[in-house]
Scaffold this active site. Structure first.
Site, short mmCIF file in Angstrom:
data_model
loop_
_atom_site.label_atom_id
_atom_site.label_comp_id
_atom_site.label_asym_id
_atom_site.label_seq_id
_atom_site.Cartn_x
_atom_site.Cartn_y
_atom_site.Cartn_z
N ASN A 9 -6.07 4.96 -2.93
CA ASN A 9 -4.93 4.10 -2.59
C ASN A 9 -5.47 2.80 -2.00
O ASN A 9 -5.94 2.78 -0.87
CB ASN A 9 -4.04 4.83 -1.57
N TRP A 10 -5.40 1.75 -2.80
CA TRP A 10 -5.97 0.47 -2.35
C TRP A 10 -5.06 -0.28 -1.38
O TRP A 10 -5.46 -1.28 -0.82
CB TRP A 10 -6.28 -0.41 -3.56
N LYS A 11 -3.83 0.15 -1.27
CA LYS A 11 -2.85 -0.54 -0.42
C LYS A 11 -2.82 -2.04 -0.81
O LYS A 11 -2.93 -2.34 -1.98
CB LYS A 11 -3.21 -0.35 1.06
N HIS A 97 4.58 7.11 1.30
CA HIS A 97 3.38 6.92 2.12
C HIS A 97 3.82 6.54 3.53
O HIS A 97 4.82 5.84 3.72
CB HIS A 97 2.50 5.82 1.51
N GLU A 99 2.85 4.40 5.56
CA GLU A 99 3.02 2.95 5.81
C GLU A 99 4.35 2.45 5.27
O GLU A 99 4.96 1.55 5.83
CB GLU A 99 1.83 2.19 5.21
N GLU A 170 -0.85 13.94 4.93
CA GLU A 170 -1.62 12.87 5.56
C GLU A 170 -1.21 12.74 7.03
O GLU A 170 -0.20 12.08 7.33
CB GLU A 170 -1.35 11.54 4.86
N GLY A 176 -6.85 5.69 8.14
CA GLY A 176 -7.51 4.42 8.44
C GLY A 176 -8.09 4.37 9.84
O GLY A 176 -8.44 3.29 10.33
N SER A 216 -8.84 9.39 6.24
CA SER A 216 -10.27 9.14 6.44
C SER A 216 -11.16 10.11 5.67
O SER A 216 -12.22 10.53 6.14
CB SER A 216 -10.62 9.16 7.94
N GLY A 237 -7.81 6.18 1.15
CA GLY A 237 -7.63 4.74 1.34
C GLY A 237 -8.97 4.03 1.37
O GLY A 237 -9.57 3.74 0.33
N GLY A 238 -9.48 3.78 2.57
CA GLY A 238 -10.70 2.97 2.79
C GLY A 238 -11.86 3.32 1.86
O GLY A 238 -12.47 2.42 1.27
C1 PEP Z 1 -4.18 6.52 2.80
O1 PEP Z 1 -3.98 5.33 2.71
O2 PEP Z 1 -3.40 7.29 2.25
C2 PEP Z 1 -5.36 6.99 3.54
C3 PEP Z 1 -5.53 8.28 3.65
O3 PEP Z 1 -6.20 6.05 4.06
P1 PEP Z 1 -7.67 6.31 4.67
O4 PEP Z 1 -8.42 7.15 3.69
O5 PEP Z 1 -8.27 4.94 4.84
O6 PEP Z 1 -7.50 7.03 5.98
#
Ligand code: PEP
Length: 254
Positions: A9-11, A97, A99, A170, A176, A216, A237-238
């Site tokens: 997930n690049w957001k 999500h 966010e 999540e 993040g 993460s 994400g990251g």
């Molecule tokens: C996400 O955006 O769904 C996520 C899990 O981010 P990260 O891996 O950066 O914690």
């Protein structure tokens, strides 16, 4: 057997140019590699074209949208419809999500409308994200929050459709932040989530539905997380932003 699924997930990261660089790098890494997992990248809509192989040659990257509207079309400035995602060949859509719940007023009710619209009007796989805040975790409310989000998000869906949904647990405190839920913590909430699916749709659906972990996840911890019997993949994400790191995730050792 549930097929593992890893989705980056690049957001709101990487415009078309950076996405193209990523494509070139990942394509090199993937040369002669066949994966026995499902995977996708949820890139910003405007950058997706950079992840598409030209003339059917080159690396095929399955694509996911980060959101969708539940109406077919109309006066919804800034939104995309399922027909548009299908026309673009997208295979997955992330719904709910944290966010989007936190900054864009996404609620269990809108999540439910979007899941139903996706199942009824498209061949796109919905990935429904859910999880507790840090305060809810500290107050030991994780299980009740998770129960409510799954009950409301999947309300009114028939069992045949329900097994097509991918769930993504999540914990918001792990997104993040570099704080990962321990494999044991993640396993225990995901196992509980599967039991809620069983209450709602029966044993067969509960055994078939895939439940990812997100928060993460990175090359250093994916193996331990994926060893857990109820964890069927990751929403990342990251660590999906760098081609090498994403490649390591896709090729994690079982
Ligand atoms: C996400 O955006 O769904 C996520 C899990 O981010 P990260 O891996 O950066 O914690």
């Amino acid at each position: 057997m549930r097929k593992p699924i890893i989705v980056g997930n690049w957001k709101m990261n990487k415009g078309p140019e950076e996405a193209q660089k990523f494509y070139i790098e990942l394509e090199k890494l993937m040369k002669n590699k066949t994966l026995d997992i499902e995977w996708a990248i949820a890139a910003p809509s405007i950058s997706m074209v950079s992840l598409m192989a030209g003339d059917d040659k080159g690396l095929y990257i399955p694509l996911a949208a980060q959101n969708v509207h539940y109406e077919k079309s109309g006066a919804f400035t800034g939104e995309l419809s399922l027909d548009m995602l299908m026309e673009y060949g997208l295979e997955y859509v992330i719904i709910g999500h944290s966010e989007r719940r936190q900054y864009f007023n996404e609620t269990d009710e809108t999540v439910n409308l979007k899941i139903k619209a996706t199942l009824n009007n498209s061949d796109i796989t919905p990935i429904m994200a859910f999880g507790e805040t840090e305060k809810e975790f500290d107050d030991k409310k994780t299980l009740s929050v998770v129960r409510k989000q799954i009950n409301n998000g999947l309300k009114g869906i028939n069992p045949n459709d329900a097994k097509e949904v991918v769930l993504a647990y999540e914990p918001i405190w792990a997104i993040g932040t570099g704080k990962t839920a321990t494999p044991k913590q993640a396993q225990s909430v995901i196992k509980y989530s599967r039991s809620i699916v069983e209450e709602m749709f029966g044993k067969e659906v509960a055994q078939e539905i895939r439940i990812q972990y997100g928060g993460s996840m990175k090359p250093e911890n994916i193996q331990e997380l994926m060893k857990q019997p109820d964890i069927d993949g990751g929403l990342v994400g990251g660590a999906s932003l760098d081609a090498k790191s994403f490649f390591k995730l896709l090729t994690y050792k079982k």
